[in-house]
Design a protein around this motif. Sequence first.
Motif, short mmCIF file in Angstrom:
data_model
loop_
_atom_site.label_atom_id
_atom_site.label_comp_id
_atom_site.label_asym_id
_atom_site.label_seq_id
_atom_site.Cartn_x
_atom_site.Cartn_y
_atom_site.Cartn_z
N GLY A 37 0.81 -1.21 0.00
CA GLY A 37 0.00 0.00 0.00
C GLY A 37 0.85 1.26 0.00
N TYR A 119 -3.68 -8.80 -3.60
CA TYR A 119 -2.44 -8.41 -2.91
C TYR A 119 -1.37 -9.48 -3.13
CZ TYR A 119 -0.11 -5.83 0.89
OH TYR A 119 0.74 -5.04 1.62
N PHE A 240 -6.85 1.81 3.58
CA PHE A 240 -6.09 0.65 3.13
C PHE A 240 -4.70 0.64 3.75
CE2 PHE A 240 -3.27 -1.56 0.21
CZ PHE A 240 -3.99 -2.69 -0.13
N SER A 243 -4.44 -0.25 7.33
CA SER A 243 -5.02 -1.58 7.62
C SER A 243 -6.29 -1.50 8.47
CB SER A 243 -4.04 -2.49 8.38
OG SER A 243 -2.84 -2.62 7.70
N1 TRP Z 1 -1.99 -1.85 4.97
C1 TRP Z 1 -1.54 -2.84 4.06
C2 TRP Z 1 -0.61 -2.17 3.04
O1 TRP Z 1 -0.52 -0.98 2.99
C3 TRP Z 1 -2.68 -3.55 3.36
C4 TRP Z 1 -3.82 -3.90 4.26
C5 TRP Z 1 -5.08 -3.45 4.18
C6 TRP Z 1 -3.80 -4.78 5.38
N2 TRP Z 1 -5.87 -3.98 5.16
C7 TRP Z 1 -5.10 -4.78 5.92
C8 TRP Z 1 -2.81 -5.53 5.97
C9 TRP Z 1 -5.40 -5.54 7.04
C10 TRP Z 1 -3.12 -6.28 7.11
C11 TRP Z 1 -4.42 -6.29 7.64
O2 TRP Z 1 0.02 -2.83 2.27
#
Ligand code: TRP
Length: 459
Positions: A37, A119, A240, A243
């Motif tokens: 992200g 992802y 995002f 998380s």
């Molecule tokens: N934050 C993560 C990133 O930037 C992606 C992500 C979104 C995530 N929701 C999440 C990771 C929930 C772990 C749990 O890549």
Amino acid sequence: MLSQEASNPGRRISLHGNWSSRTTFILAVTGSAVGLGNIWKFPYIAGQNGGGAFVLVYLFCVFLIGMPVMMSEILIGRRGRRNPVATMELLGEEEGSSRRWKWVGVLGVIAGILILSYYSVIAGWTLAYVEKSVTGQFVGASAEEIGRLFSDFTGNWVSVSIAHTLFMALTVVVIARGVERGLEQAVRFMVPALLVLMLALLGYAISFGSFSEGVSFMFTPDFGALTWDGVLAAMGQAFFTLSISMGAIMAYGAYLPEETSITGASIAVVIADTGIAILAGLVIFPLVFANGLDPADGPGLVFVTLPLAFGQMAGGTFFATIFFVLLTFAAWTSALGLLEPAVAWLVERHYRSRLQASIMVGGLIWLLGFGSVLSFSTLADFRFWRGTIFDNVDYLTSNIMLPLGGICIAVFAGWVMCRNSTSEELGSSGTGYKFWRFLVRYLAPVAIMFVFFQAIGLL
Ligand code: TRP
């Protein structure tokens, strides 16, 4: 045990033990937050949405909506001390509302599954790029050759499938065995290492890139270039990248000791996460402009810009290898956080063993992932609604499910939970607390709704 808990909900004890320290908690949450992200997604959607104005809205959303929602999620998790579905159900009832709040948890589990399905494909790209780095495939290559390398690779669904499969297997193995101290060690090393490497790359971008052009693209807001859909994308990206909005942070909060400051931990995570994203932009855009590339190029942006720079710098093969290894690690610690909620839920709710549950959910996600694998090859021209299958899964999760989850969590913490519960968890009832409460009661729900309706054309 339950009745004792009900009479004294503030002192509920975690069913699975606690984090060994505040640092461990911050590391785990940072590990989940810092991932593709920050380094892959942030630069390319900022580029697609015209830069400056998007970045400004993104920062606004991170600090004024994302951070209070993150605090809410942690405090809800710590108060419930269960998996997100059970926690929402329990607190919904305890706070005199409804058990139906559990559907917020279910929405989060589904969002996690859908997000991981693409992802893992992009993480597969980074894994494959480790190999391309080691074998020196970027050395001396022109922008055109690097671009072709990328499109030939992503266009070859067999190689991408192998990489996606490998990454998913890596994730499932760790989740099946239970997330252990190894993760803490990985994050403790990875985040600082990533930071140092990004700073070194920043030095390169300052010396050899069009740095001032890159900076002005990122920080000179041109609101004419930003559509409401772009504002929604900025908001979705804020959720995002942190998380949040899908219960993952709630699950981490369930293991947080009573005395740890939720506000302090949130500030640390938000600053680390935002810092790395901005740094990624400051490295990538100067290189984009110096090489005559297009900032709106899309998902391939990082995979073209950085290899091009690696191919020209002294020691490029070495730096490229380290970079893609670290990025794979960062993606991997995030993938664990995306898979865990679904597995935990299946284990607790349907009495599967951890191994069975991990294989079942992992297998489903792996299969769904082929929609995204093929979006860059065989099915690249199969377009509906927002574009390819990948585009649709991304839009549905980041721009619809996460904002929706964000509203629910803000409303739950701000309106459903009573003042006493939240001020007890946040350990304050002063000005800071009042400001947080204002943000979750009014600003977050209203802003999310407003942007949402603007973007889908209902306002
Ligand atoms: N934050 C993560 C990133 O930037 C992606 C992500 C979104 C995530 N929701 C999440 C990771 C929930 C772990 C749990 O890549």
